[in-house]
Scaffold this motif. Sequence first.
Motif, PDB file in Angstrom:
ATOM      1  N   ARG A 138      29.877 -99.545   7.838  1.00 34.35           N
ATOM      2  CA  ARG A 138      29.900 -98.105   7.532  1.00 34.35           C
ATOM      3  C   ARG A 138      30.497 -97.303   8.678  1.00 34.35           C
ATOM      4  NH1 ARG A 138      25.009 -99.625   5.474  1.00 34.35           N
ATOM      5  NH2 ARG A 138      23.839 -98.628   7.150  1.00 34.35           N
ATOM      6  N   HIS A 139      30.191 -97.679   9.905  1.00 33.95           N
ATOM      7  CA  HIS A 139      30.769 -96.996  11.067  1.00 33.95           C
ATOM      8  C   HIS A 139      32.281 -97.208  11.136  1.00 33.95           C
ATOM      9  CE1 HIS A 139      26.595 -96.924  13.044  1.00 33.95           C
ATOM     10  NE2 HIS A 139      26.898 -95.712  12.642  1.00 33.95           N
ATOM     11  N   ILE A 140      32.730 -98.408  10.827  1.00 29.87           N
ATOM     12  CA  ILE A 140      34.176 -98.679  10.843  1.00 29.87           C
ATOM     13  C   ILE A 140      34.883 -97.808   9.813  1.00 29.87           C
ATOM     14  CG2 ILE A 140      35.933-100.406  10.245  1.00 29.87           C
ATOM     15  CD1 ILE A 140      34.135-102.494  11.643  1.00 29.87           C
ATOM     16  N   ARG A 141      34.352 -97.759   8.592  1.00 29.24           N
ATOM     17  CA  ARG A 141      34.980 -96.918   7.566  1.00 29.24           C
ATOM     18  C   ARG A 141      34.985 -95.445   7.979  1.00 29.24           C
ATOM     19  NH1 ARG A 141      32.855-100.860   4.044  1.00 29.24           N
ATOM     20  NH2 ARG A 141      30.841 -99.839   3.891  1.00 29.24           N
ATOM     21  N   THR A 142      33.876 -94.969   8.511  1.00 33.52           N
ATOM     22  CA  THR A 142      33.802 -93.572   8.951  1.00 33.52           C
ATOM     23  C   THR A 142      34.785 -93.313  10.084  1.00 33.52           C
ATOM     24  OG1 THR A 142      31.481 -93.478   8.292  1.00 33.52           O
ATOM     25  CG2 THR A 142      32.250 -91.782   9.835  1.00 33.52           C
ATOM     26  N   MET A 143      34.895 -94.261  10.985  1.00 33.04           N
ATOM     27  CA  MET A 143      35.823 -94.154  12.109  1.00 33.04           C
ATOM     28  C   MET A 143      37.268 -94.048  11.608  1.00 33.04           C
ATOM     29  SD  MET A 143      35.874 -97.032  15.050  1.00 33.04           S
ATOM     30  CE  MET A 143      37.244 -97.312  16.115  1.00 33.04           C
ATOM     31  N   LEU A 144      37.630 -94.865  10.634  1.00 38.02           N
ATOM     32  CA  LEU A 144      38.989 -94.828  10.082  1.00 38.02           C
ATOM     33  C   LEU A 144      39.254 -93.504   9.364  1.00 38.02           C
ATOM     34  CD1 LEU A 144      39.377 -98.480   8.715  1.00 38.02           C
ATOM     35  CD2 LEU A 144      40.247 -97.535  10.859  1.00 38.02           C
ATOM     36  N   PHE A 145      38.273 -93.043   8.584  1.00 36.46           N
ATOM     37  CA  PHE A 145      38.437 -91.758   7.895  1.00 36.46           C
ATOM     38  C   PHE A 145      38.569 -90.607   8.896  1.00 36.46           C
ATOM     39  CE2 PHE A 145      36.478 -93.693   3.963  1.00 36.46           C
ATOM     40  CZ  PHE A 145      37.579 -93.504   3.161  1.00 36.46           C
ATOM     41  N   ALA A 146      37.764 -90.632   9.938  1.00 36.09           N
ATOM     42  CA  ALA A 146      37.826 -89.572  10.947  1.00 36.09           C
ATOM     43  C   ALA A 146      39.188 -89.560  11.642  1.00 36.09           C
ATOM     44  CB  ALA A 146      36.705 -89.756  11.972  1.00 36.09           C
ATOM     45  N   ALA A 147      39.667 -90.732  12.022  1.00 33.22           N
ATOM     46  CA  ALA A 147      40.971 -90.814  12.697  1.00 33.22           C
ATOM     47  C   ALA A 147      42.091 -90.353  11.773  1.00 33.22           C
ATOM     48  CB  ALA A 147      41.229 -92.249  13.161  1.00 33.22           C
ATOM     49  N   GLU A 148      42.047 -90.798  10.537  1.00 33.60           N
ATOM     50  CA  GLU A 148      43.076 -90.443   9.558  1.00 33.60           C
ATOM     51  C   GLU A 148      43.055 -88.941   9.285  1.00 33.60           C
ATOM     52  OE1 GLU A 148      46.198 -91.482   7.612  1.00 33.60           O
ATOM     53  OE2 GLU A 148      45.340 -92.986   8.910  1.00 33.60           O
ATOM     54  N   GLY A 149      41.872 -88.391   9.128  1.00 33.33           N
ATOM     55  CA  GLY A 149      41.753 -86.952   8.877  1.00 33.33           C
ATOM     56  C   GLY A 149      42.310 -86.132  10.024  1.00 33.33           C
TER      57      GLY A 149
END
Length: 188
Positions: A138-149
């Motif tokens: 879950r942290h990895i997915r959130t990290m990717l979404f945050a970076a992409e955003g």
Amino acid sequence: MARPRTIDRERVLKCAEQLVQRAGASAMTLDAVAKEAGITKGGLQYCFGSKEDLITALIDRWISAFDNEVEEYTKADKSPSGQARAYVQLCSQIDDATSARMVGLLVTLLQSPSHLQKIQAWYAKWLGKNLGDSDEARHIRTMLFAAEGAFFLRSIGFIKIPETEWDAVFTDIKKMVPLAKAGGTSVK
């Protein structure tokens, strides 16, 4: 007899990118790309076929370049969290050329929705790595979404942010997933 002139596909793609950066995606016609590359329209069509094929080649080039850079960053740590940190690192390295490329890509996708599937598949690969539902996943997915955003907001010009603040944002995003142990599990 003169040797047939060969067309350097990478050079043509670079010229197409430069054209989009300078004049916008709507300026990317076969005539304009051929002129930018210093070749004939017929030569361009022989090399790429159609404008759709040229756009596909550009998208493939962008995806491949990003994935190759991730590969370089993850030589020492190929774990999911290592790959996520590499992804975030690359998103943090935005410059004017990258920003212009992203705007061009977005406008191109709006003009040619058929290419959207290729981009969707690429994101699905990154976000659907069968990570499961652990805290780390879950942290990895959130990290990717945050970076992409953050990357998209800055690259399309929705936010202006000083470099020091930008770097601090990505430092915080990178802290979301701890470094992996040698055995592939995370350090808690």
